[in-house]
Design a protein around this motif. Structure first.
Motif, PDB file in Angstrom:
ATOM      1  N   ILE A 228      -0.456 -22.306  37.904  1.00 17.41           N
ATOM      2  CA  ILE A 228      -1.024 -23.049  36.784  1.00 17.41           C
ATOM      3  C   ILE A 228      -0.149 -22.779  35.558  1.00 17.41           C
ATOM      4  CG2 ILE A 228      -2.617 -21.175  36.126  1.00 17.41           C
ATOM      5  CD1 ILE A 228      -4.632 -23.394  35.362  1.00 17.41           C
ATOM      6  N   SER A 229       0.099 -23.801  34.782  1.00 17.00           N
ATOM      7  CA  SER A 229       0.993 -23.669  33.636  1.00 17.00           C
ATOM      8  C   SER A 229       0.239 -23.190  32.399  1.00 17.00           C
ATOM      9  CB  SER A 229       1.669 -25.012  33.337  1.00 17.00           C
ATOM     10  OG  SER A 229       0.700 -25.954  32.913  1.00 17.00           O
ATOM     11  N   ARG A 230       0.988 -22.747  31.421  1.00 23.17           N
ATOM     12  CA  ARG A 230       0.404 -22.318  30.145  1.00 23.17           C
ATOM     13  C   ARG A 230      -0.319 -23.490  29.479  1.00 23.17           C
ATOM     14  NH1 ARG A 230       2.774 -18.174  26.840  1.00 23.17           N
ATOM     15  NH2 ARG A 230       1.605 -17.935  24.890  1.00 23.17           N
ATOM     16  N   LYS A 231       0.280 -24.672  29.543  1.00 24.04           N
ATOM     17  CA  LYS A 231      -0.316 -25.861  28.934  1.00 24.04           C
ATOM     18  C   LYS A 231      -1.671 -26.170  29.552  1.00 24.04           C
ATOM     19  CE  LYS A 231       0.581 -30.738  27.982  1.00 24.04           C
ATOM     20  NZ  LYS A 231       1.526 -31.878  28.184  1.00 24.04           N
ATOM     21  N   GLU A 232      -1.762 -26.064  30.883  1.00 24.69           N
ATOM     22  CA  GLU A 232      -3.038 -26.336  31.566  1.00 24.69           C
ATOM     23  C   GLU A 232      -4.096 -25.313  31.162  1.00 24.69           C
ATOM     24  OE1 GLU A 232      -1.952 -28.354  35.820  1.00 24.69           O
ATOM     25  OE2 GLU A 232      -1.234 -26.318  35.497  1.00 24.69           O
ATOM     26  N   ILE A 236      -7.722 -25.978  29.182  1.00 23.20           N
ATOM     27  CA  ILE A 236      -9.018 -25.513  29.698  1.00 23.20           C
ATOM     28  C   ILE A 236      -9.762 -24.720  28.632  1.00 23.20           C
ATOM     29  CG2 ILE A 236     -10.120 -23.981  31.388  1.00 23.20           C
ATOM     30  CD1 ILE A 236      -7.847 -24.746  33.340  1.00 23.20           C
ATOM     31  N   VAL A 237      -9.043 -23.824  27.938  1.00 22.09           N
ATOM     32  CA  VAL A 237      -9.678 -22.975  26.919  1.00 22.09           C
ATOM     33  C   VAL A 237      -9.959 -23.762  25.634  1.00 22.09           C
ATOM     34  CG1 VAL A 237      -9.368 -20.901  25.495  1.00 22.09           C
ATOM     35  CG2 VAL A 237      -8.625 -20.898  27.889  1.00 22.09           C
ATOM     36  N   GLY A 238      -9.085 -24.710  25.308  1.00 18.82           N
ATOM     37  CA  GLY A 238      -9.285 -25.521  24.109  1.00 18.82           C
ATOM     38  C   GLY A 238      -8.561 -25.010  22.880  1.00 18.82           C
ATOM     39  N   ARG A 239      -7.581 -24.133  23.062  1.00 18.46           N
ATOM     40  CA  ARG A 239      -6.793 -23.616  21.934  1.00 18.46           C
ATOM     41  C   ARG A 239      -5.508 -23.012  22.457  1.00 18.46           C
ATOM     42  NH1 ARG A 239      -6.918 -18.086  21.712  1.00 18.46           N
ATOM     43  NH2 ARG A 239      -8.628 -17.018  22.785  1.00 18.46           N
ATOM     44  N   ASP A 242      -2.087 -16.608  23.481  1.00 19.05           N
ATOM     45  CA  ASP A 242      -0.952 -15.698  23.376  1.00 19.05           C
ATOM     46  C   ASP A 242      -0.538 -15.251  24.783  1.00 19.05           C
ATOM     47  OD1 ASP A 242      -2.634 -13.576  24.229  1.00 19.05           O
ATOM     48  OD2 ASP A 242      -3.293 -13.233  22.158  1.00 19.05           O
ATOM     49  N   ASP A 243       0.572 -14.542  24.870  1.00 18.97           N
ATOM     50  CA  ASP A 243       1.121 -14.167  26.173  1.00 18.97           C
ATOM     51  C   ASP A 243       0.167 -13.302  26.989  1.00 18.97           C
ATOM     52  OD1 ASP A 243       3.380 -15.540  25.492  1.00 18.97           O
ATOM     53  OD2 ASP A 243       4.538 -13.772  24.879  1.00 18.97           O
ATOM     54  N   GLU A 244      -0.528 -12.397  26.323  1.00 19.71           N
ATOM     55  CA  GLU A 244      -1.453 -11.508  27.026  1.00 19.71           C
ATOM     56  C   GLU A 244      -2.613 -12.301  27.627  1.00 19.71           C
ATOM     57  OE1 GLU A 244      -3.253  -8.492  28.820  1.00 19.71           O
ATOM     58  OE2 GLU A 244      -1.243  -8.441  27.913  1.00 19.71           O
ATOM     59  N   GLU A 245      -3.120 -13.298  26.914  1.00 22.27           N
ATOM     60  CA  GLU A 245      -4.224 -14.116  27.421  1.00 22.27           C
ATOM     61  C   GLU A 245      -3.787 -14.968  28.611  1.00 22.27           C
ATOM     62  OE1 GLU A 245      -6.927 -14.869  23.408  1.00 22.27           O
ATOM     63  OE2 GLU A 245      -5.105 -16.054  23.722  1.00 22.27           O
ATOM     64  N   VAL A 246      -2.549 -15.464  28.573  1.00 22.65           N
ATOM     65  CA  VAL A 246      -2.028 -16.251  29.691  1.00 22.65           C
ATOM     66  C   VAL A 246      -1.929 -15.384  30.936  1.00 22.65           C
ATOM     67  CG1 VAL A 246       0.000 -17.467  30.587  1.00 22.65           C
ATOM     68  CG2 VAL A 246      -0.786 -17.891  28.257  1.00 22.65           C
ATOM     69  N   ARG A 247      -1.385 -14.178  30.804  1.00 22.77           N
ATOM     70  CA  ARG A 247      -1.279 -13.260  31.945  1.00 22.77           C
ATOM     71  C   ARG A 247      -2.659 -12.895  32.477  1.00 22.77           C
ATOM     72  NH1 ARG A 247       3.137 -11.077  28.874  1.00 22.77           N
ATOM     73  NH2 ARG A 247       1.713  -9.602  27.851  1.00 22.77           N
ATOM     74  N   ARG A 248      -3.590 -12.701  31.562  1.00 26.78           N
ATOM     75  CA  ARG A 248      -4.957 -12.316  31.948  1.00 26.78           C
ATOM     76  C   ARG A 248      -5.625 -13.422  32.770  1.00 26.78           C
ATOM     77  NH1 ARG A 248      -9.703 -11.249  27.460  1.00 26.78           N
ATOM     78  NH2 ARG A 248     -11.464 -11.065  28.917  1.00 26.78           N
ATOM     79  N   LEU A 249      -5.461 -14.681  32.338  1.00 27.58           N
ATOM     80  CA  LEU A 249      -6.093 -15.797  33.039  1.00 27.58           C
ATOM     81  C   LEU A 249      -5.420 -16.069  34.387  1.00 27.58           C
ATOM     82  CD1 LEU A 249      -6.746 -18.241  30.062  1.00 27.58           C
ATOM     83  CD2 LEU A 249      -8.425 -16.896  31.329  1.00 27.58           C
ATOM     84  N   ARG A 268     -13.941 -14.935  22.558  1.00 24.59           N
ATOM     85  CA  ARG A 268     -13.053 -14.118  21.735  1.00 24.59           C
ATOM     86  C   ARG A 268     -12.346 -14.982  20.687  1.00 24.59           C
ATOM     87  NH1 ARG A 268      -7.561 -11.117  23.871  1.00 24.59           N
ATOM     88  NH2 ARG A 268      -6.857 -10.361  21.844  1.00 24.59           N
ATOM     89  N   GLY A 269     -11.944 -16.181  21.073  1.00 27.41           N
ATOM     90  CA  GLY A 269     -11.272 -17.091  20.146  1.00 27.41           C
ATOM     91  C   GLY A 269     -12.175 -17.502  18.991  1.00 27.41           C
ATOM     92  N   LYS A 270     -13.464 -17.700  19.265  1.00 31.22           N
ATOM     93  CA  LYS A 270     -14.412 -18.071  18.199  1.00 31.22           C
ATOM     94  C   LYS A 270     -14.589 -16.925  17.220  1.00 31.22           C
ATOM     95  CE  LYS A 270     -17.010 -21.415  20.967  1.00 31.22           C
ATOM     96  NZ  LYS A 270     -18.308 -21.733  21.614  1.00 31.22           N
ATOM     97  N   HIS A 271     -14.652 -15.702  17.751  1.00 32.99           N
ATOM     98  CA  HIS A 271     -14.786 -14.530  16.858  1.00 32.99           C
ATOM     99  C   HIS A 271     -13.573 -14.381  15.984  1.00 32.99           C
ATOM    100  CE1 HIS A 271     -18.591 -13.360  18.405  1.00 32.99           C
ATOM    101  NE2 HIS A 271     -18.162 -13.018  19.628  1.00 32.99           N
ATOM    102  N   ASP A 272     -12.369 -14.661  16.550  1.00 37.51           N
ATOM    103  CA  ASP A 272     -11.132 -14.511  15.774  1.00 37.51           C
ATOM    104  C   ASP A 272     -11.066 -15.455  14.581  1.00 37.51           C
ATOM    105  OD1 ASP A 272     -10.373 -12.585  17.509  1.00 37.51           O
ATOM    106  OD2 ASP A 272      -8.979 -13.818  18.687  1.00 37.51           O
TER     107      ASP A 272
END
Length: 275
Positions: A228-232, A236-239, A242-249, A268-272
């Motif tokens: 799955i690509s970073r763009k995809e 899905i997430v709607g925003r 960062d690199d750590e979130e991509v690796r995590r997903l 987490r994105g809403k809290h940020d």
């Protein structure tokens, strides 16, 4: 869609294109989608052959490699006559690397419903069978007990014995080798189905197309899910991620908890935003 068999050394056929009735517009280069990439990789794997490891693996196009020297396999002519066909596609003469070079060497293996048996259909639509006298042929267009074979793992890893269903006794397919001045190699190989005991002569290897092997097929599907690509992921997430979130997903897709991680990243994105 079932693709026609191809062999090593075959030249790819050129597809003729119709000329457009109107001037073609300027071509646009588009990046292939993930599904197109997976389909291309799958097509490439369609050409490879592997050895069956268990009777449950055996399905689809196969070749039955006989324990002869030089290596041969079971083949049939247009009249259904069975003969031992010498194998040309080998790596350093190893039967475990055999691939067909002639469509007469290829059989389509299918599980016989309600039994332990497997049927083998030849190029002319006729099934491999063995009569009460141990004579093999490919002349029947229907499956009976004579066209059903039980594949039994042998003591040699990766090898099998074919038990026939044509006689009252328990018999197996075997080969016998003899000298002949007429044969190109000086050796004639006869294939029969009346061996009454297991031996080296009844031990065979079965080569099959990789795309039909259950383990390889399952592995391919798993890899397809992991890609799955970073763009995809960002869609899905709607925003933006960062690199750590991509690796995590991506790791979550492999481990099977993808949806939970997506929800957590969204929260987490809403809290940020309000941090």
């Amino acid at each position: 869609m079932v693709k026609p068999l191809t062999f090593k050394g075959d030249k790819p056929k050129k597809v003729k294109k119709r000329s457009a009735p109107y001037p073609a517009s300027k071509p646009t280069t588009t990046k292939p989608t993930q599904d197109e990439v997976i389909e291309h990789e799958s097509t490439a794997e369609d050409q490879s052959w592997v050895s069956a490891d268990a009777p449950s693996d055996i399905v689809g196009p196969v070749i039955i490699v006989l324990p002869s020297d030089p290596p041969t396999c079971i083949a049939s002519d247009a009249n259904g006559k069975i003969f031992a066909s010498e194998i040309e596609n080998l790596i350093e003469g190893d039967p475990a690397t055999a691939e067909p070079h002639d469509v007469r060497q290829v059989w389509v293996a299918t599980k016989v419903a309600g039994t332990e048996g497997i049927s083998f259909k030849g190029q002319h639509g006729k099934y491999l069978g063995c009569d009460n006298y141990g004579i093999l042929s490919a002349a029947s267009s229907a499956i009976s007990h004579q066209e059903s074979f039980v594949v039994i793992p042998s003591e040699v890893p990766g090898s099998f014995c074919l038990q026939t269903g044509g006689g009252d006794k328990e018999t197996f397919v075997s080969v016998t080798e003899g000298k002949s001045s007429k044969a190109a190699s000086g050796t004639v190989v006869e294939v029969r189905g009346d061996a009454t005991s297991l031996s080296f002569e009844t031990t065979m290897k079965i080569r099959m197309q990789a795309r039909f092997k259950p383990r390889i097929k399952a592995s391919k599907e798993t890899k397809a899910k992991e890609k799955i690509s970073r763009k995809e992921l960002e869609e899905i997430v709607g925003r933006r991620l960062d690199d750590e979130e991509v690796r995590r997903l991506k790791r979550a897709r492999k481990e099977g908890n993808f949806h939970e991680e997506v929800l957590d990243v969204r929260v987490r994105g809403k809290h940020d935003k309000f941090a």
